[in-house]
Scaffold this motif. Structure first.
Motif, PDB file in Angstrom:
ATOM      1  N   MET A 141      41.252  -9.705  71.318  1.00 31.28           N
ATOM      2  CA  MET A 141      40.453 -10.520  70.882  1.00 31.28           C
ATOM      3  C   MET A 141      40.292 -10.435  69.498  1.00 31.28           C
ATOM      4  O   MET A 141      40.747  -9.279  68.999  1.00 31.28           O
ATOM      5  CB  MET A 141      38.817 -10.228  71.608  1.00 31.28           C
ATOM      6  N   ARG A 188      42.134  -7.543  65.486  1.00 28.54           N
ATOM      7  CA  ARG A 188      42.491  -7.742  66.653  1.00 28.54           C
ATOM      8  C   ARG A 188      41.844  -6.604  67.345  1.00 28.54           C
ATOM      9  O   ARG A 188      42.672  -5.241  66.879  1.00 28.54           O
ATOM     10  CB  ARG A 188      43.774  -7.882  66.934  1.00 28.54           C
ATOM     11  N   SER A 201      39.688  -6.190  74.273  1.00 33.72           N
ATOM     12  CA  SER A 201      38.663  -6.750  75.241  1.00 33.72           C
ATOM     13  C   SER A 201      37.848  -5.616  75.433  1.00 33.72           C
ATOM     14  O   SER A 201      38.188  -4.648  76.262  1.00 33.72           O
ATOM     15  CB  SER A 201      39.026  -7.768  76.126  1.00 33.72           C
ATOM     16  N   ASN A 226      34.429 -11.532  71.192  1.00 31.24           N
ATOM     17  CA  ASN A 226      35.472 -12.338  70.426  1.00 31.24           C
ATOM     18  C   ASN A 226      34.676 -13.291  69.283  1.00 31.24           C
ATOM     19  O   ASN A 226      33.524 -13.854  69.806  1.00 31.24           O
ATOM     20  CB  ASN A 226      36.344 -13.280  71.422  1.00 31.24           C
TER      21      ASN A 226
END
Length: 79
Positions: free
Chosen positions: A1, A27, A30, A66
Motif C-alpha cells: 500500500m 510503499r 498492508s 492505503n
C-alpha cells in the motif's frame, strides 16, 4: 500500500533528497503500523515524537491505511 509522508525539521535529514515538510510517497506492507513506517524510514524512535495521520494525532501503534497522509515531528521545545 502507499502512504504519503512529510518529515519536519531535523527528521528530514534522515531521508536523502527530502526537505522539511516536502511530501513523498512510501510503499509499505498492508497492516503496517506507524512504528513500522518509522523503522522503514530509519528514523530514531526517540526523535519521532509527534505523529499525525490525516491531520489527527495518532499513537505509534496506529494501523496505517492505503493513501493515509502522515506527518512526523521531532520533540518540540520552546522558551
Amino acid at each position: 500500500m502507499l502512504v504519503r509522508v512529510k518529515l519536519f525539521t531535523t527528521l528530514a535529514d534522515y531521508v536523502p533528497g527530502i526537505t522539511s515538510g516536502e511530501p513523498f510517497d512510501v510503499r509499505i506492507k498492508s497492516g503496517a503500523i506507524l512504528s513500522d513506517l518509522i523503522n522503514r524510514l530509519k528514523l530514531p524512535q526517540e526523535e519521532a515524537k509527534l505523529l499525525f495521520v490525516n491531520g489527527l494525532v495518532k499513537s505509534p501503534d496506529y494501523v496505517l491505511q492505503n493513501n493515509d497522509e502522515v506527518g512526523i515531528f521531532p520533540p518540540i521545545g520552546g522558551g
